[in-house]
Design a protein around this motif. Structure first.
Motif, PDB file in Angstrom:
ATOM      1  N   GLY A 134       0.806  -1.211   0.000  1.00 47.83           N
ATOM      2  CA  GLY A 134       0.000   0.000   0.000  1.00 47.83           C
ATOM      3  C   GLY A 134       0.838   1.259   0.000  1.00 47.83           C
ATOM      4  O   GLY A 134       0.475   2.283  -0.609  1.00 47.83           O
ATOM      5  N   ILE A 156      -5.318   3.557  -1.613  1.00 45.95           N
ATOM      6  CA  ILE A 156      -5.739   2.284  -1.034  1.00 45.95           C
ATOM      7  C   ILE A 156      -6.189   1.312  -2.116  1.00 45.95           C
ATOM      8  O   ILE A 156      -6.516   1.712  -3.236  1.00 45.95           O
ATOM      9  CB  ILE A 156      -6.845   2.459   0.029  1.00 45.95           C
ATOM     10  N   GLY A 164      -3.243   0.088   2.249  1.00 46.59           N
ATOM     11  CA  GLY A 164      -3.078   1.454   1.793  1.00 46.59           C
ATOM     12  C   GLY A 164      -1.750   2.039   2.184  1.00 46.59           C
ATOM     13  O   GLY A 164      -0.923   1.406   2.842  1.00 46.59           O
ATOM     14  N   ILE A 268      -8.569   5.186  -4.835  1.00 44.19           N
ATOM     15  CA  ILE A 268      -8.918   3.787  -4.582  1.00 44.19           C
ATOM     16  C   ILE A 268      -8.769   2.974  -5.859  1.00 44.19           C
ATOM     17  O   ILE A 268      -9.305   3.325  -6.907  1.00 44.19           O
ATOM     18  CB  ILE A 268     -10.359   3.654  -4.048  1.00 44.19           C
TER      19      ILE A 268
END
Length: 322
Positions: A134, A156, A164, A268
């Motif tokens: 991450g 993330i 993340g 994301i």
């Protein structure tokens, strides 16, 4: 070139060759729960054509099989490159041991305490750097992806697991042990001593694996995240509830992190983040509605800009930063 992310503590550098030239290409390794990937990446963040290879991992594999897959995949990339690299950057599912160069991925229990840094030194005379996967994603996204221009942000992944990395004050934050950003193990529910697994953590609630398992427990007959997404698209009630449950948990977690760290943006990526076209919208809605302070409602949830390339680009950046 100069990377926009500054380093906390000691930082890697480039390898000077005997003739005074400096190599600007690194071997990047990404160790995950289902696969290991390797590629050679240049200082512009480009994965060099023909150097990207993949090997299998998985919880069912033996330790010997896992180690062989990691080393053979790395060897294939180096051989395809056909020349020296300035160093090796490694991103791995966690937890990791930054001090001793080991990895102990939760989803690969037979790989526990594997001395990956020592094993991969054979491929370079330069530095070998290990960070959480991450962390590598956040570094890559801040360098040339969806987090460019931010001072306080996170990258993330929502996939078979959740992980993340954190950027604060334009600084990459690996943490003392190298495990900063391990948001998958944040507790969102009260722990129950007799509970099976980790249903109180973000990963135990919202990952693709956990969401499919939850839907199955409610009577859904599918078996994969892809099938869940297809049923969501047709309005199947259990699938809709399952996807919204996952997105709500991710949004609530991001609200808590933003309240603490005052984040501007979260990028994301990961396969399950694409389970439905509106998944990130649902995450944004949950994060905003859960916020108790106006500044926390300013968080913006965006899709990762580099997606599947991010882990490798970020791993390479660990040794290409000047």
């Amino acid at each position: 070139m100069s990377f926009p992310v500054r380093w906390i503590g000691s930082r890697p550098g480039l390898t000077a060759l005997q003739d005074g030239a400096v190599m600007h290409e690194a071997l990047a390794i990404d160790i995950g729960g289902t696969k290991v990937e390797a590629a050679v990446v240049d200082a512009e963040g480009r994965i060099l054509p023909g150097t990207r290879f993949r090997g299998p991992t998985g919880a069912a594999a033996t330790r010997e099989e896992l180690v062989a897959s990691i080393l053979q995949t790395a060897e294939r990339s180096v051989a395809a490159h056909g020349g020296p690299v300035s160093g090796v950057g490694i991103g791995s599912a966690g937890p990791i041991g930054r001090a001793d160069g080991t990895v102990s991925p939760i989803n690969l229990p037979r790989l526990a305490d594997f001395p990956v840094v020592a094993e991969l030194r054979r491929f370079t005379s330069g530095p070998v750097e290990l960070r959480l996967d991450g962390t590598c994603i956040a570094l890559a996204e801040h360098w040339q992806g969806a987090l460019r221009g931010t001072e306080n942000s996170m990258g993330i992944v929502v996939s078979t697991g959740i992980g993340g990395g954190i950027i604060l004050g334009s600084r990459l934050v690996p943490g003392t042990s190298g495990n900063a950003g391990h948001l998958g193990q944040m507790q969102l529910r009260r722990r129950e001593p007799d509970a099976v697994g980790t249903p109180w953590t973000l990963e135990g609630i919202a990952s693709g694996t956990a969401t499919v398992a939850w839907a199955s427990a409610q009577g859904w007959t599918g078996t994969t995240g892809e099938q869940l997404g297809a049923d969501y698209a047709t309005g199947t009630e259990i699938a809709v509830r399952a996807v919204r449950r996952s997105a709500a948990a991710v949004g609530e977690a991001l609200c808590s992190i933003t309240t603490l760290l005052d984040l501007e943006r979260v990028a994301i990526g990961g396969g399950f983040s694409r389970v439905s076209p509106d998944y990130l919208d649902l995450v944004q809605e949950a994060a905003t509605s859960a916020a108790l302070h106006a500044y926390a409602r300013e968080l913006r949830v965006v899709p990762a800009g580099l997606d599947a390339d991010g882990p490798l680009i970020g791993a390479a950046a660990l040794v290409l930063a000047d």
